[in-house]
Design a protein around this motif. Structure first.
Motif, PDB file in Angstrom:
ATOM      1  N   ALA A  14      63.842  33.113  -5.880  1.00 54.19           N
ATOM      2  CA  ALA A  14      63.809  34.525  -5.505  1.00 54.19           C
ATOM      3  C   ALA A  14      62.538  34.810  -4.725  1.00 54.19           C
ATOM      4  CB  ALA A  14      63.873  35.412  -6.744  1.00 54.19           C
TER       5      ALA A  14
ATOM      6  N   SER B 134      60.083  38.009  -3.741  1.00 55.86           N
ATOM      7  CA  SER B 134      59.816  39.402  -4.090  1.00 55.86           C
ATOM      8  C   SER B 134      58.614  39.904  -3.311  1.00 55.86           C
ATOM      9  CB  SER B 134      59.567  39.534  -5.593  1.00 55.86           C
ATOM     10  OG  SER B 134      58.471  38.727  -5.975  1.00 55.86           O
TER      11      SER B 134
ATOM     12  N   SER C  33      55.798  43.045  -3.585  1.00 59.03           N
ATOM     13  CA  SER C  33      55.308  44.186  -4.372  1.00 59.03           C
ATOM     14  C   SER C  33      54.794  45.264  -3.418  1.00 59.03           C
ATOM     15  CB  SER C  33      54.222  43.728  -5.346  1.00 59.03           C
ATOM     16  OG  SER C  33      53.151  43.157  -4.633  1.00 59.03           O
TER      17      SER C  33
ATOM     18  N   ASP D 114      53.844  37.492   5.190  1.00 55.74           N
ATOM     19  CA  ASP D 114      53.218  36.856   4.025  1.00 55.74           C
ATOM     20  C   ASP D 114      53.652  35.398   3.868  1.00 55.74           C
ATOM     21  OD1 ASP D 114      51.909  39.186   3.411  1.00 55.74           O
ATOM     22  OD2 ASP D 114      53.163  39.704   1.693  1.00 55.74           O
TER      23      ASP D 114
ATOM     24  N   PRO E  99      44.465  40.425   3.660  1.00 51.74           N
ATOM     25  CA  PRO E  99      44.509  41.705   2.938  1.00 51.74           C
ATOM     26  C   PRO E  99      45.911  42.316   3.040  1.00 51.74           C
ATOM     27  CG  PRO E  99      42.554  41.590   4.325  1.00 51.74           C
ATOM     28  CD  PRO E  99      43.383  40.377   4.654  1.00 51.74           C
ATOM     29  N   GLY E 100      46.400  42.836   1.926  1.00 52.64           N
ATOM     30  CA  GLY E 100      47.742  43.418   1.906  1.00 52.64           C
ATOM     31  C   GLY E 100      48.830  42.436   1.518  1.00 52.64           C
ATOM     32  N   PHE E 101      48.463  41.153   1.364  1.00 48.59           N
ATOM     33  CA  PHE E 101      49.455  40.146   0.957  1.00 48.59           C
ATOM     34  C   PHE E 101      50.161  40.630  -0.303  1.00 48.59           C
ATOM     35  CE2 PHE E 101      51.078  36.529  -1.297  1.00 48.59           C
ATOM     36  CZ  PHE E 101      51.576  35.711  -0.303  1.00 48.59           C
ATOM     37  N   ALA E 102      51.501  40.587  -0.314  1.00 50.74           N
ATOM     38  CA  ALA E 102      52.243  41.200  -1.423  1.00 50.74           C
ATOM     39  C   ALA E 102      53.502  40.440  -1.810  1.00 50.74           C
ATOM     40  CB  ALA E 102      52.608  42.636  -1.052  1.00 50.74           C
ATOM     41  N   SER E 103      53.704  39.235  -1.276  1.00 56.64           N
ATOM     42  CA  SER E 103      54.977  38.540  -1.511  1.00 56.64           C
ATOM     43  C   SER E 103      54.820  37.384  -2.478  1.00 56.64           C
ATOM     44  CB  SER E 103      55.539  38.023  -0.180  1.00 56.64           C
ATOM     45  OG  SER E 103      55.756  39.099   0.704  1.00 56.64           O
ATOM     46  N   ALA E 104      55.892  37.027  -3.126  1.00 57.48           N
ATOM     47  CA  ALA E 104      55.878  35.919  -4.078  1.00 57.48           C
ATOM     48  C   ALA E 104      57.223  35.215  -4.056  1.00 57.48           C
ATOM     49  CB  ALA E 104      55.588  36.432  -5.486  1.00 57.48           C
ATOM     50  N   VAL E 105      57.175  33.890  -4.226  1.00 54.45           N
ATOM     51  CA  VAL E 105      58.390  33.098  -4.372  1.00 54.45           C
ATOM     52  C   VAL E 105      58.429  32.608  -5.812  1.00 54.45           C
ATOM     53  CG1 VAL E 105      59.626  31.026  -3.607  1.00 54.45           C
ATOM     54  CG2 VAL E 105      58.293  32.381  -1.957  1.00 54.45           C
TER      55      VAL E 105
ATOM     56  N   THR F  81      54.984  29.731  -4.059  1.00 57.14           N
ATOM     57  CA  THR F  81      54.568  30.641  -2.991  1.00 57.14           C
ATOM     58  C   THR F  81      53.723  29.921  -1.946  1.00 57.14           C
ATOM     59  OG1 THR F  81      54.632  32.505  -4.533  1.00 57.14           O
ATOM     60  CG2 THR F  81      53.360  32.818  -2.497  1.00 57.14           C
TER      61      THR F  81
ATOM     62  N   ALA G 226      55.868  27.263  -0.018  1.00 55.97           N
ATOM     63  CA  ALA G 226      56.757  27.899   0.973  1.00 55.97           C
ATOM     64  C   ALA G 226      55.949  28.274   2.216  1.00 55.97           C
ATOM     65  CB  ALA G 226      57.441  29.130   0.383  1.00 55.97           C
ATOM     66  N   LYS G 227      54.752  28.836   2.006  1.00 58.11           N
ATOM     67  CA  LYS G 227      53.891  29.191   3.131  1.00 58.11           C
ATOM     68  C   LYS G 227      53.516  27.951   3.948  1.00 58.11           C
ATOM     69  CE  LYS G 227      50.387  32.038   2.501  1.00 58.11           C
ATOM     70  NZ  LYS G 227      50.550  33.019   3.589  1.00 58.11           N
TER      71      LYS G 227
ATOM     72  N   ASN H 157      56.407  26.748   6.037  1.00 55.64           N
ATOM     73  CA  ASN H 157      56.681  27.617   7.186  1.00 55.64           C
ATOM     74  C   ASN H 157      55.542  27.584   8.202  1.00 55.64           C
ATOM     75  OD1 ASN H 157      59.171  28.493   6.190  1.00 55.64           O
ATOM     76  ND2 ASN H 157      58.227  30.158   5.030  1.00 55.64           N
ATOM     77  N   GLN H 158      54.320  27.478   7.704  1.00 57.86           N
ATOM     78  CA  GLN H 158      53.164  27.407   8.602  1.00 57.86           C
ATOM     79  C   GLN H 158      53.215  26.142   9.452  1.00 57.86           C
ATOM     80  OE1 GLN H 158      50.006  27.523   5.742  1.00 57.86           O
ATOM     81  NE2 GLN H 158      49.856  29.773   5.729  1.00 57.86           N
TER      82      GLN H 158
END
Lengths: 285, 285
Positions: free
Chosen positions: A109, A111, A113, A166, B104-110, B133, B136-137, B140-141
């Protein structure tokens, strides 16, 4: 124009996209849940302006519906959708079944926030998790260079932008202006649920929204404009008003209660007309 | 061999990878947290066998450490790491700082349910979310074609495989055999924490593990073998034994308590020696 190629598997979609990219072509993705209307077609046109090839996807994603929501009733009609896609020069339609998207053992999943929590996130707790997960998959599946999402689902657009940034998915996200009926009602697949009298009453939503935006732009207080719009909806026959809120345009943090000042705002509304939930939004300030 | 190119930004890494892929070269990724030892170098060698270019990453990922864990104390030493990478022909090192990975503002999670829940997931509740997380980064990076992970972190390998498959990230995952010291202890950056007497006692872990695997392979009961291995660790001076468990090799569901039969199993162990937590695993059955 000619009909789009229709594929049901990720492997087929990737093979087409790979061939186009190898030939130096830029590929745009337009994810949809089908039941296409002029709003979707405007996204396809914008995709065409930003790429050499346009891939549309149709998948009614079970993960973004709660058990009590309208997953089963959601309008479906691929033949009509394909005809519409052909009329705007869509190159490929990816229309997978549930098992192609969520194979047995699927357990991951995505998500987001913050931006996903208020408004639609509060009203529909699993919605944006389902959206972020399926959109991350569609981005990775398609390997498209750019994706187009409507501003009609404004919070979704911000969630998708945040997620792609992100997780470093190498895709540019374009937000497209909301397509509207002549009387101003935002086009939506769910408008099909409205009876004729409900459809007539629905115009109160864009009308109240524009009035609130104008009042705030003229220096009025945000709380007063929100309350006035809510009252206007109820007077027009709307039932529950889930929210009428002015928020900061990119992170959706709360603005107000006083005048908007120099902030870039967005007024967002969700309200019920009979058994149909309508949403709309526009820039303010 | 020559030193790897060192880059600190995603944009630089992507530019190199893009140039290699445009030239028809296959690119392998080896994510690490640095403090490189022979185990990591064996991953780089396997990467070289599966690709034309090898990218190593060094990032001590704060998201996979709990507040009480050893994020600050985790061994770091880039100069020595670069020398080791040069010795095995690594082409590029991506060594970002925290802000490059989490702006800053990073807000996503796997997150990955199921396979991430028992064993390390039970002992370290935020660990696999942080791993999924950041991996996955990095996938993709880098836009790499293949990634190599050690079987030393066996559950992590299964979580990463599940995540990449579920999110349709177009990368092949290779699991590499655990590199061991002459006495059988699995190589680990955290072995640096062991005192000389602890290091001598640590051999009890692979010894007990191999004995249990052999006993089960010979038809012995799983519960008896697990208990015997636990007792052997405690007799050798280990403190808390977090787990000694035989699990199904790919989804990590529970096997036993009786004989293993035809199942493909994996015995997994985590135990404390002084203030150091050691883990190990091997195929069984």
């Amino acid at each position: 124009m000619s009909s789009p190629i229709i594929v049901r598997t990720v492997a087929e979609m990737r093979a087409h996209v790979r061939a186009w990219k190898t030939a130096g072509q830029r590929v745009a993705l337009v994810p949809t849940m089908g039941a296409l209307h002029e709003g979707h077609l405007s996204l396809i046109r914008i995709a065409r302006q930003n790429a050499d090839r346009v891939v549309a996807t149709i998948f009614v994603n079970p993960k973004q519906f709660a058990p009590h929501e309208d997953f089963d009733a959601y309008p479906r009609g691929e033949a009509a959708d394909v005809e519409k896609l052909a009329s705007v020069g869509c190159d490929l339609l990816f229309a997978p079944n549930g098992a192609e998207m969520y194979a047995p053992g699927f357990a991951s999943a995505v998500s987001v926030s913050g931006v996903s929590e208020p408004l639609e996130g509060a009203a529909r707790p699993q919605f944006f998790g389902g959206v972020a997960t399926v959109v991350a998959k569609l981005f990775n599946q398609s390997q498209a260079d750019v994706a187009v999402f409507g501003e009609k689902d404004y919070q979704q657009l911000q969630v998708v932008k945040r997620m792609a940034r992100d997780l470093d998915i190498p895709i540019a996200i374009i937000g497209a202006p909301t397509a509207r009926a002549e009387d101003g009602l935002a086009l939506s697949s769910r408008n099909a649920y409205l009876s004729a009298p409900e459809r007539a009453a629905a115009v109160a939503l864009p009308t109240a929204m524009k009035a609130a935006a104008a009042e705030i732009a003229a220096g009025g207080r945000i709380d007063a404009a929100e309350q006035k719009a809510t009252a206007a909806l109820q007077a027009a026959g709307f039932g529950q008003v889930d929210y009428v809120e002015v928020r900061e345009a990119s992170d959706l943090s709360r603005l107000g209660p006083g005048p908007i000042g120099d902030a870039q705002g967005r007024i967002l509304i969700a309200a019920w007309l009979g058994k149909t939930r309508l949403i709309d939004n526009m820039a303010v300030g």
